[in-house]
Design a protein around this motif. Structure first.
Motif, PDB file in Angstrom:
ATOM      1  N   ASP A 170       0.849  -1.194   0.000  1.00  0.00           N
ATOM      2  CA  ASP A 170       0.000   0.000   0.000  1.00  0.00           C
ATOM      3  C   ASP A 170       0.882   1.240   0.000  1.00  0.00           C
ATOM      4  O   ASP A 170       2.020   1.221   0.476  1.00  0.00           O
ATOM      5  CB  ASP A 170      -0.902   0.013   1.247  1.00  0.00           C
ATOM      6  CG  ASP A 170      -1.922  -1.130   1.202  1.00  0.00           C
ATOM      7  OD1 ASP A 170      -2.268  -1.564   0.088  1.00  0.00           O
ATOM      8  OD2 ASP A 170      -2.358  -1.581   2.278  1.00  0.00           O
ATOM      9  N   ASP A 171       0.318   2.346  -0.510  1.00  0.00           N
ATOM     10  CA  ASP A 171       1.090   3.593  -0.592  1.00  0.00           C
ATOM     11  C   ASP A 171       1.539   4.095   0.767  1.00  0.00           C
ATOM     12  O   ASP A 171       2.566   4.751   0.893  1.00  0.00           O
ATOM     13  CB  ASP A 171       0.257   4.681  -1.287  1.00  0.00           C
ATOM     14  CG  ASP A 171       0.071   4.380  -2.769  1.00  0.00           C
ATOM     15  OD1 ASP A 171       0.851   3.562  -3.298  1.00  0.00           O
ATOM     16  OD2 ASP A 171      -0.852   4.941  -3.376  1.00  0.00           O
ATOM     17  N   ASP A 172       0.727   3.773   1.811  1.00  0.00           N
ATOM     18  CA  ASP A 172       1.059   4.288   3.145  1.00  0.00           C
ATOM     19  C   ASP A 172       2.024   3.380   3.910  1.00  0.00           C
ATOM     20  O   ASP A 172       2.410   3.674   5.033  1.00  0.00           O
ATOM     21  CB  ASP A 172      -0.207   4.513   3.972  1.00  0.00           C
ATOM     22  CG  ASP A 172      -1.042   3.238   4.114  1.00  0.00           C
ATOM     23  OD1 ASP A 172      -0.711   2.249   3.434  1.00  0.00           O
ATOM     24  OD2 ASP A 172      -2.017   3.244   4.891  1.00  0.00           O
ATOM     25  N   GLU A 173       2.408   2.232   3.292  1.00  0.00           N
ATOM     26  CA  GLU A 173       3.365   1.348   3.961  1.00  0.00           C
ATOM     27  C   GLU A 173       4.771   1.934   3.864  1.00  0.00           C
ATOM     28  O   GLU A 173       5.099   2.669   2.934  1.00  0.00           O
ATOM     29  CB  GLU A 173       3.347  -0.048   3.323  1.00  0.00           C
ATOM     30  CG  GLU A 173       2.166  -0.894   3.744  1.00  0.00           C
ATOM     31  CD  GLU A 173       2.293  -2.321   3.246  1.00  0.00           C
ATOM     32  OE1 GLU A 173       3.224  -3.013   3.684  1.00  0.00           O
ATOM     33  OE2 GLU A 173       1.468  -2.741   2.418  1.00  0.00           O
ATOM     34  N   SER A 174       5.610   1.553   4.825  1.00  0.00           N
ATOM     35  CA  SER A 174       6.988   2.055   4.845  1.00  0.00           C
ATOM     36  C   SER A 174       7.739   1.617   3.591  1.00  0.00           C
ATOM     37  O   SER A 174       7.717   0.432   3.236  1.00  0.00           O
ATOM     38  CB  SER A 174       7.711   1.526   6.085  1.00  0.00           C
ATOM     39  OG  SER A 174       9.097   1.804   5.995  1.00  0.00           O
ATOM     40  N   PRO A 175       8.388   2.554   2.887  1.00  0.00           N
ATOM     41  CA  PRO A 175       9.133   2.178   1.681  1.00  0.00           C
ATOM     42  C   PRO A 175      10.449   1.474   1.997  1.00  0.00           C
ATOM     43  O   PRO A 175      11.126   0.965   1.115  1.00  0.00           O
ATOM     44  CB  PRO A 175       9.394   3.530   1.003  1.00  0.00           C
ATOM     45  CG  PRO A 175       9.440   4.513   2.134  1.00  0.00           C
ATOM     46  CD  PRO A 175       8.482   3.997   3.180  1.00  0.00           C
ATOM     47  N   GLY A 176      10.846   1.441   3.269  1.00  0.00           N
ATOM     48  CA  GLY A 176      12.117   0.841   3.647  1.00  0.00           C
ATOM     49  C   GLY A 176      13.262   1.838   3.515  1.00  0.00           C
ATOM     50  O   GLY A 176      13.068   3.003   3.171  1.00  0.00           O
ATOM     51  N   LEU A 177      14.465   1.366   3.800  1.00  0.00           N
ATOM     52  CA  LEU A 177      15.650   2.227   3.798  1.00  0.00           C
ATOM     53  C   LEU A 177      16.443   2.057   2.502  1.00  0.00           C
ATOM     54  O   LEU A 177      16.646   0.935   2.032  1.00  0.00           O
ATOM     55  CB  LEU A 177      16.546   1.884   4.985  1.00  0.00           C
ATOM     56  CG  LEU A 177      15.970   2.165   6.382  1.00  0.00           C
ATOM     57  CD1 LEU A 177      16.866   1.564   7.450  1.00  0.00           C
ATOM     58  CD2 LEU A 177      15.805   3.661   6.619  1.00  0.00           C
ATOM     59  N   TYR A 178      16.893   3.177   1.956  1.00  0.00           N
ATOM     60  CA  TYR A 178      17.750   3.174   0.765  1.00  0.00           C
ATOM     61  C   TYR A 178      19.059   3.869   1.130  1.00  0.00           C
ATOM     62  O   TYR A 178      19.048   4.979   1.644  1.00  0.00           O
ATOM     63  CB  TYR A 178      17.080   3.923  -0.395  1.00  0.00           C
ATOM     64  CG  TYR A 178      15.917   3.181  -1.005  1.00  0.00           C
ATOM     65  CD1 TYR A 178      16.099   2.363  -2.114  1.00  0.00           C
ATOM     66  CD2 TYR A 178      14.638   3.289  -0.467  1.00  0.00           C
ATOM     67  CE1 TYR A 178      15.038   1.673  -2.684  1.00  0.00           C
ATOM     68  CE2 TYR A 178      13.562   2.608  -1.016  1.00  0.00           C
ATOM     69  CZ  TYR A 178      13.769   1.801  -2.128  1.00  0.00           C
ATOM     70  OH  TYR A 178      12.721   1.111  -2.682  1.00  0.00           O
TER      71      TYR A 178
END
Length: 714
Positions: free
Chosen positions: A458-466
């Motif tokens: 979902d768009d509101d989920e954490s995108p994680g670390l880059y």
């Protein structure tokens, strides 16, 4: 008609784990369609036909399942009072401590839901369009602390109940057949359920309540007074779900076998199977007595999705081939690294394009088209990236090979199967009807619903670390005897886990002290895994061509990469516990924005941080000496290694190589020949990363990324 189908679809989702309805459906032999034996579903169909609002349908469905849940809690509490009464006599069935451990917080949970049900029921029965009940859900969410206490005690409660059953026949009879009252309008007055199955219900209920909140919000106008209250309740519920211990095994009641035994789902997930020389994505289900490999069938719109069973093996017949036996199996050829990298670059470019379109408020159709393209590339990456074989064999027939990206995951599957095989299992053959019922139950019982790709988030989920995670693996304690020990580090990347670093082997010790630093690239990562191995030096068991890992896993553990914890300038020290072993490590994170920031360098000596044109002019060559030497060394002795440029080298080794190249030391070639191949690859990557301007220059970079996005899929 559409409204009715949507209502029935939702109710099926809400009721999918309720034993009463599941058993009725199995008896009818139609496990994937709502059974006519369920009076509630019939009632809903009639009301849906009258055109009632979806909001009321959602609440009616939830109220019915809430009644079932309360009945299940009552059934669990029923034996508690007589057990307590006997605890103070000369012949107690259980001690007070055992009773309090097994039934911990059940009474509190029952009272919370009874009050919630009693307040919600009249609002649904005396329905009008202005009715408000958001405050009831908000209050229910605010009491999740009781569930946290229950979850923390859950494993101990199960273990205590199992031990008490083994040592006390009277309690065993009680726990094997608890009577649950049926719904008010049901033909069946009672259903027999085990205590183990009922103890799982509170854990499952929080997930169910969260699903209902999603649906309620979907059908609640933004200006309705309930909307902010339901939003708050959903936020609390989601935070709670993400915080509870994820190690608890899902133990959902599946189908009842002809012998009257209960078969339960223990674990499921998507795995890549090598079948007829090609890779296929399968959904694998591990039940208490059978492993089933299935494929999701394509169905026409409006119909329930179903699984098609590809094969199954009773656990009594399942064996794991030894490394020696695996030698005879067909070799698994890894997908070329450069093609995998091309896929990743395409995915990154598409992700950027989607964000750009959203910012420009483009039409949803255009965004959906990009998302579809991104999913296709992510699916290909998921299918082609795994290289670690997981082989299983049916002692009466065929062998099967799955490919995994993570040794951690392979160990999880192996351990789960071996744990079940310790029980007294019998071989069997499923009839076509039994197989149909079991396969039909898979869609309802599955715990992993979506293919693990970022497109499904979902768009509101954490995108994680880059960016880059710097990890120092310090030491480990807790080994019972001396061994040759090393650790590997895995992080999730593009939806799946991959091995990113490996320490040196510390020989013949119970307290290894590595103190080795690694720089790991994160690509949307949310978790770090550490595995501790005992090194196998028996060369007859080593088979590098087949990517087999023969070393023994001594322990494994996982931590969440919390941005607030790791995104600091200082090192964060932590300890991860695994099977009695404690590994101490430190980490800090550098965001991609910072790591890719290139500042013009005034330095003219050495090679790192110096313009490539200056270096080649000084060396009178077209390609810098550091590039030639590193590539030659990798080609000489690194071709058989898996993930040469993916797995991080030890940071101190990389810094040592950097120093000798900068100083143009005469011992460069000797040092290269003695150095670990991943450190050499890491030095080359560092050189390119520290160039004042990237090889793909800033001026040409946008055109290059656009070209990747447009490149045809092979």
């Amino acid at each position: 008609m559409e409204e009715e189908e949507e209502a029935i679809g939702f109710l099926d989702k809400v009721l999918e784990d309720e034993d009463v309805f599941l058993l009725e459906e199995c008896e009818l032999g139609t496990p994937t369609s709502p059974g006519s034996g369920s009076p509630f579903l019939v009632a809903v169909k009639v009301e849906a036909g009258k055109g009632l609002e979806m909001r009321k349908l959602v609440l009616s469905g939830f109220l019915a399942s809430e009644e079932i849940y309360i009945n299940q809690l009552e059934a669990l509490l029923l034996p508690m009072k007589p057990l307590k009464a006997t605890a103070t006599t000369s012949q107690p069935v259980l001690t007070i401590q055992q009773i309090e451990t097994i039934f911990y917080k059940i009474q509190d949970i029952y009272e919370i839901h009874k009050e919630f049900y009693d307040n919600l029921c009249p609002k649904v029965q005396q329905w009008d369009s202005q009715v408000t009940m958001g405050h009831l859900f908000q209050k229910l969410a605010s009491q999740l602390g009781v569930y946290k206490a229950f979850v923390d005690n859950y494993k101990v409660a199960l273990e205590t109940a199992e031990k008490c059953s083994q040592s006390n026949n009277q309690f065993q009879k009680i726990s094997e057949e608890l009577k649950v009252k049926g719904p008010k309008d049901s033909k069946d007055s009672h259903t027999s359920v085990t205590m183990e199955a009922l103890l799982y219900k509170p854990i499952d209920r929080v997930t169910r309540s969260t699903l209902v909140l999603h649906d309620l919000l979907k059908h609640t106008p933004v200006d309705h007074p309930d909307y902010p209250l339901l939003q708050d309740a959903l936020r609390i519920s989601q935070n709670f779900l993400s915080s509870i211990n994820e190690d608890i095994d899902p133990r959902r009641t599946a189908v009842t076998t002809p012998k009257g035994e209960t078969r339960q789902l223990v674990k499921d997930g998507f795995l890549v199977e090598v079948s007829e020389g090609s890779r296929k994505l399968r959904h694998v289900f591990l039940f208490t007595d059978v492993l089933l490999c299935a494929k999701l069938k394509k169905t026409s719109v409006g119909k329930h999705q179903q699984y098609d069973c590809k094969w199954y093996i009773p656990l009594a017949d399942l064996v794991f081939p030894s490394p020696e036996e695996s030698e005879a199996s067909p070799h698994v050829h890894p997908f070329p690294d450069h093609e995998l990298e091309d896929m990743k670059m395409k995915i990154s470019a598409l992700k950027s394009e989607i964000q750009k379109e959203k910012a420009n408020k483009a039409q949803s159709r255009a965004i959906e088209r990009l998302k579809k393209k991104m999913f296709e590339n992510e699916f290909l990456l998921l299918l082609n990236s795994p290289t670690i074989p997981f082989r299983i064999h049916n002692r009466n027939g065929k062998s099967y090979v799955f490919l995994l990206s993570s040794d951690y995951e392979r160990s999880e599957w192996r351990e789960a199967i071996q744990k079940l095989q310790k029980k007294d299992l019998q071989a069997f053959v499923l009839s076509s009807v039994e197989l149909q019922v079991l396969t039909g139950s898979c869609f309802k019982l599955r715990t992993v619903h979506n293919i693990p790709v970022t497109s499904n988030k979902d768009d509101d989920e954490s995108p994680g670390l880059y960016g880059f995670l710097h990890v120092i693996v310090h030491s480990a304690k807790g080994f019972k005897q001396s061994a040759n020990l090393y650790c590997t580090l895995e992080v999730d990347s593009f939806g799946y886990f991959v091995s990113k670093a490996k320490t040196r082997v510390f020989r013949d010790t119970t307290e290894p002290k590595w103190d080795e630093e690694f720089e790991i690239e994160l690509e949307g990562s949310q978790s770090l895994r550490i595995l501790c191995y005992e090194k196998c030096y028996d060369k007859t068991k080593v088979n590098k061509d087949n990517n087999e890992i023969v070393d023994k896993i001594m322990g494994k553990g996982q931590i969440q990469l919390d941005p607030q914890t790791v995104e600091t300038k200082n090192w964060h020290t932590d300890v991860i516990e695994m099977n009695g072993i404690k590994v101490e490590f430190s980490m800090k994170f550098t965001s991609r924005d910072m790591s890719l920031k290139r500042t013009p360098s005034k330095k003219q000596t050495g090679v790192f941080g110096v313009k490539i044109s200056v270096v080649t002019k000084r060396e009178r060559s077209k390609v810098p000496y550091i590039v030639r030497q590193c590539v030659e060394e990798v080609e000489k002795r690194g071709i058989e290694e898996v993930g040469i440029y993916r797995i991080s080298g030890v940071a101190t080794d990389i810094q040592a190589l950097k120093a000798v190249f900068d100083a143009n030391n005469k011992d460069i070639l000797l040092m290269l020949s003695d150095m670990d191949i991943n450190a050499i690859a890491g030095t080359l990557k560092l050189y390119f990363r520290e160039l004042p301007e990237p090889l793909l220059t800033d001026r040409l970079y946008p055109a290059f990324m656009e070209g990747i996005g447009e490149a045809p899929r092979t």
